[in-house]
Design a protein around this motif. Structure first.
Motif, PDB file in Angstrom:
ATOM      1  N   TYR A  12       0.824  -1.196   0.000  1.00 28.95           N
ATOM      2  CA  TYR A  12       0.000   0.000   0.000  1.00 28.95           C
ATOM      3  C   TYR A  12       0.864   1.255   0.000  1.00 28.95           C
ATOM      4  O   TYR A  12       1.933   1.286   0.607  1.00 28.95           O
ATOM      5  CB  TYR A  12      -0.907   0.038   1.238  1.00 28.95           C
ATOM      6  CG  TYR A  12      -1.947  -1.041   1.268  1.00 28.95           C
ATOM      7  CD1 TYR A  12      -1.718  -2.247   1.931  1.00 28.95           C
ATOM      8  CD2 TYR A  12      -3.161  -0.869   0.609  1.00 28.95           C
ATOM      9  CE1 TYR A  12      -2.674  -3.249   1.949  1.00 28.95           C
ATOM     10  CE2 TYR A  12      -4.119  -1.871   0.624  1.00 28.95           C
ATOM     11  CZ  TYR A  12      -3.863  -3.047   1.291  1.00 28.95           C
ATOM     12  OH  TYR A  12      -4.815  -4.035   1.294  1.00 28.95           O
ATOM     13  N   ALA A  13       0.360   2.287  -0.648  1.00 29.86           N
ATOM     14  CA  ALA A  13       0.985   3.594  -0.547  1.00 29.86           C
ATOM     15  C   ALA A  13       0.714   4.164   0.835  1.00 29.86           C
ATOM     16  O   ALA A  13      -0.334   3.893   1.437  1.00 29.86           O
ATOM     17  CB  ALA A  13       0.426   4.521  -1.622  1.00 29.86           C
ATOM     18  N   ARG A  14       1.631   4.958   1.324  1.00 31.40           N
ATOM     19  CA  ARG A  14       1.474   5.542   2.667  1.00 31.40           C
ATOM     20  C   ARG A  14       0.209   6.378   2.751  1.00 31.40           C
ATOM     21  O   ARG A  14      -0.444   6.424   3.795  1.00 31.40           O
ATOM     22  CB  ARG A  14       2.680   6.418   2.991  1.00 31.40           C
ATOM     23  CG  ARG A  14       3.940   5.650   3.256  1.00 31.40           C
ATOM     24  CD  ARG A  14       5.076   6.585   3.623  1.00 31.40           C
ATOM     25  NE  ARG A  14       6.326   5.875   3.776  1.00 31.40           N
ATOM     26  CZ  ARG A  14       7.493   6.475   4.009  1.00 31.40           C
ATOM     27  NH1 ARG A  14       7.536   7.793   4.129  1.00 31.40           N
ATOM     28  NH2 ARG A  14       8.599   5.770   4.138  1.00 31.40           N
ATOM     29  N   SER A  15      -0.148   7.027   1.656  1.00 29.80           N
ATOM     30  CA  SER A  15      -1.281   7.950   1.670  1.00 29.80           C
ATOM     31  C   SER A  15      -2.617   7.252   1.903  1.00 29.80           C
ATOM     32  O   SER A  15      -3.593   7.891   2.298  1.00 29.80           O
ATOM     33  CB  SER A  15      -1.331   8.733   0.366  1.00 29.80           C
ATOM     34  OG  SER A  15      -1.462   7.851  -0.734  1.00 29.80           O
ATOM     35  N   VAL A  16      -2.671   5.952   1.667  1.00 26.79           N
ATOM     36  CA  VAL A  16      -3.946   5.240   1.830  1.00 26.79           C
ATOM     37  C   VAL A  16      -3.876   4.118   2.854  1.00 26.79           C
ATOM     38  O   VAL A  16      -4.895   3.486   3.148  1.00 26.79           O
ATOM     39  CB  VAL A  16      -4.449   4.650   0.495  1.00 26.79           C
ATOM     40  CG1 VAL A  16      -4.645   5.761  -0.531  1.00 26.79           C
ATOM     41  CG2 VAL A  16      -3.496   3.575  -0.020  1.00 26.79           C
ATOM     42  N   LYS A  17      -2.689   3.871   3.419  1.00 27.13           N
ATOM     43  CA  LYS A  17      -2.551   2.764   4.347  1.00 27.13           C
ATOM     44  C   LYS A  17      -3.493   2.955   5.527  1.00 27.13           C
ATOM     45  O   LYS A  17      -3.569   4.029   6.117  1.00 27.13           O
ATOM     46  CB  LYS A  17      -1.108   2.643   4.827  1.00 27.13           C
ATOM     47  CG  LYS A  17      -0.749   1.252   5.308  1.00 27.13           C
ATOM     48  CD  LYS A  17       0.747   1.064   5.350  1.00 27.13           C
ATOM     49  CE  LYS A  17       1.086  -0.391   5.619  1.00 27.13           C
ATOM     50  NZ  LYS A  17       2.534  -0.635   5.628  1.00 27.13           N
ATOM     51  N   GLY A  18      -4.229   1.909   5.844  1.00 30.33           N
ATOM     52  CA  GLY A  18      -5.210   1.989   6.920  1.00 30.33           C
ATOM     53  C   GLY A  18      -6.592   2.374   6.435  1.00 30.33           C
ATOM     54  O   GLY A  18      -7.574   2.212   7.157  1.00 30.33           O
ATOM     55  N   ARG A  19      -6.691   2.909   5.222  1.00 30.10           N
ATOM     56  CA  ARG A  19      -7.985   3.295   4.660  1.00 30.10           C
ATOM     57  C   ARG A  19      -8.347   2.468   3.433  1.00 30.10           C
ATOM     58  O   ARG A  19      -9.478   2.559   2.955  1.00 30.10           O
ATOM     59  CB  ARG A  19      -7.974   4.766   4.264  1.00 30.10           C
ATOM     60  CG  ARG A  19      -7.695   5.732   5.388  1.00 30.10           C
ATOM     61  CD  ARG A  19      -7.967   7.166   4.949  1.00 30.10           C
ATOM     62  NE  ARG A  19      -7.077   7.594   3.877  1.00 30.10           N
ATOM     63  CZ  ARG A  19      -7.506   8.018   2.689  1.00 30.10           C
ATOM     64  NH1 ARG A  19      -8.791   8.068   2.413  1.00 30.10           N
ATOM     65  NH2 ARG A  19      -6.621   8.419   1.784  1.00 30.10           N
ATOM     66  N   ALA A  20      -7.377   1.712   2.923  1.00 24.43           N
ATOM     67  CA  ALA A  20      -7.613   0.957   1.693  1.00 24.43           C
ATOM     68  C   ALA A  20      -7.347  -0.517   1.916  1.00 24.43           C
ATOM     69  O   ALA A  20      -6.472  -0.901   2.699  1.00 24.43           O
ATOM     70  CB  ALA A  20      -6.709   1.476   0.572  1.00 24.43           C
ATOM     71  N   THR A  21      -8.109  -1.338   1.199  1.00 24.54           N
ATOM     72  CA  THR A  21      -7.894  -2.780   1.209  1.00 24.54           C
ATOM     73  C   THR A  21      -7.972  -3.282  -0.215  1.00 24.54           C
ATOM     74  O   THR A  21      -8.986  -3.083  -0.887  1.00 24.54           O
ATOM     75  CB  THR A  21      -8.942  -3.501   2.059  1.00 24.54           C
ATOM     76  OG1 THR A  21      -8.916  -3.000   3.399  1.00 24.54           O
ATOM     77  CG2 THR A  21      -8.678  -5.003   2.078  1.00 24.54           C
ATOM     78  N   ILE A  22      -6.908  -3.924  -0.671  1.00 21.16           N
ATOM     79  CA  ILE A  22      -6.904  -4.537  -1.999  1.00 21.16           C
ATOM     80  C   ILE A  22      -7.096  -6.036  -1.814  1.00 21.16           C
ATOM     81  O   ILE A  22      -6.512  -6.648  -0.909  1.00 21.16           O
ATOM     82  CB  ILE A  22      -5.605  -4.210  -2.773  1.00 21.16           C
ATOM     83  CG1 ILE A  22      -5.692  -4.693  -4.214  1.00 21.16           C
ATOM     84  CG2 ILE A  22      -4.378  -4.768  -2.074  1.00 21.16           C
ATOM     85  CD1 ILE A  22      -4.551  -4.192  -5.103  1.00 21.16           C
ATOM     86  N   SER A  23      -7.911  -6.614  -2.653  1.00 22.23           N
ATOM     87  CA  SER A  23      -8.183  -8.050  -2.552  1.00 22.23           C
ATOM     88  C   SER A  23      -8.426  -8.614  -3.943  1.00 22.23           C
ATOM     89  O   SER A  23      -8.687  -7.864  -4.889  1.00 22.23           O
ATOM     90  CB  SER A  23      -9.396  -8.301  -1.661  1.00 22.23           C
ATOM     91  OG  SER A  23     -10.555  -7.704  -2.205  1.00 22.23           O
TER      92      SER A  23
END
Length: 123
Positions: A59-70
């Motif tokens: 994950y990019a730092r800007s979205v870590k914790g707010r994004a989930t890729i699956s």
């Protein structure tokens, strides 16, 4: 490989959405698939990447914790779920793939690209 991104639209700040990247022409089982975004007047940047064979994610730092890729191998589709969206998340989102797992340099770009889907975060 052909990639089709979908799921974009208008979302209020603080809201969430799920983008889909459907692949055709190949099975993604051993591919790396990434999401990238480009805001007007800005350079394209990486959002997240998943290696379908292992499930490893980046994950990019800007979205870590707010994004989930699956990924769903049966549907040959990769998803990006984002929550707590901010106006700065407004961009055209693209999915892209490589015929091998994501590497540490995934954010620099992958080989095959699909058309983007626009996400607008605004009240």
């Amino acid at each position: 490989v052909q990639l089709q991104a979908s799921g974009g639209g208008l979302v209020q700040p603080g809201g969430s959405l799920r983008l889909s990247c459907a692949a055709s022409g190949v099975k993604l089982d051993y591919y790396g698939v990434g999401w990238f975004r480009q805001a007007p007047g800005k350079q394209r940047g990486g959002v997240a990447c998943i290696s379908l064979s292992s499930g490893e994610t980046f994950y990019a730092r800007s979205v870590k914790g707010r994004a989930t890729i699956s990924g769903d191998k049966a549907k040959n589709t990769v998803y990006l779920e984002m929550m707590n969206l901010k106006p700065e998340d407004t961009a055209t989102y693209y999915c892209a793939s490589d015929p091998y797992p994501c590497t540490g340099n995934w954010y620099l770009g992958l080989d095959h690209w699909g058309k983007g889907t626009l996400v607008t975060v605004s009240s």
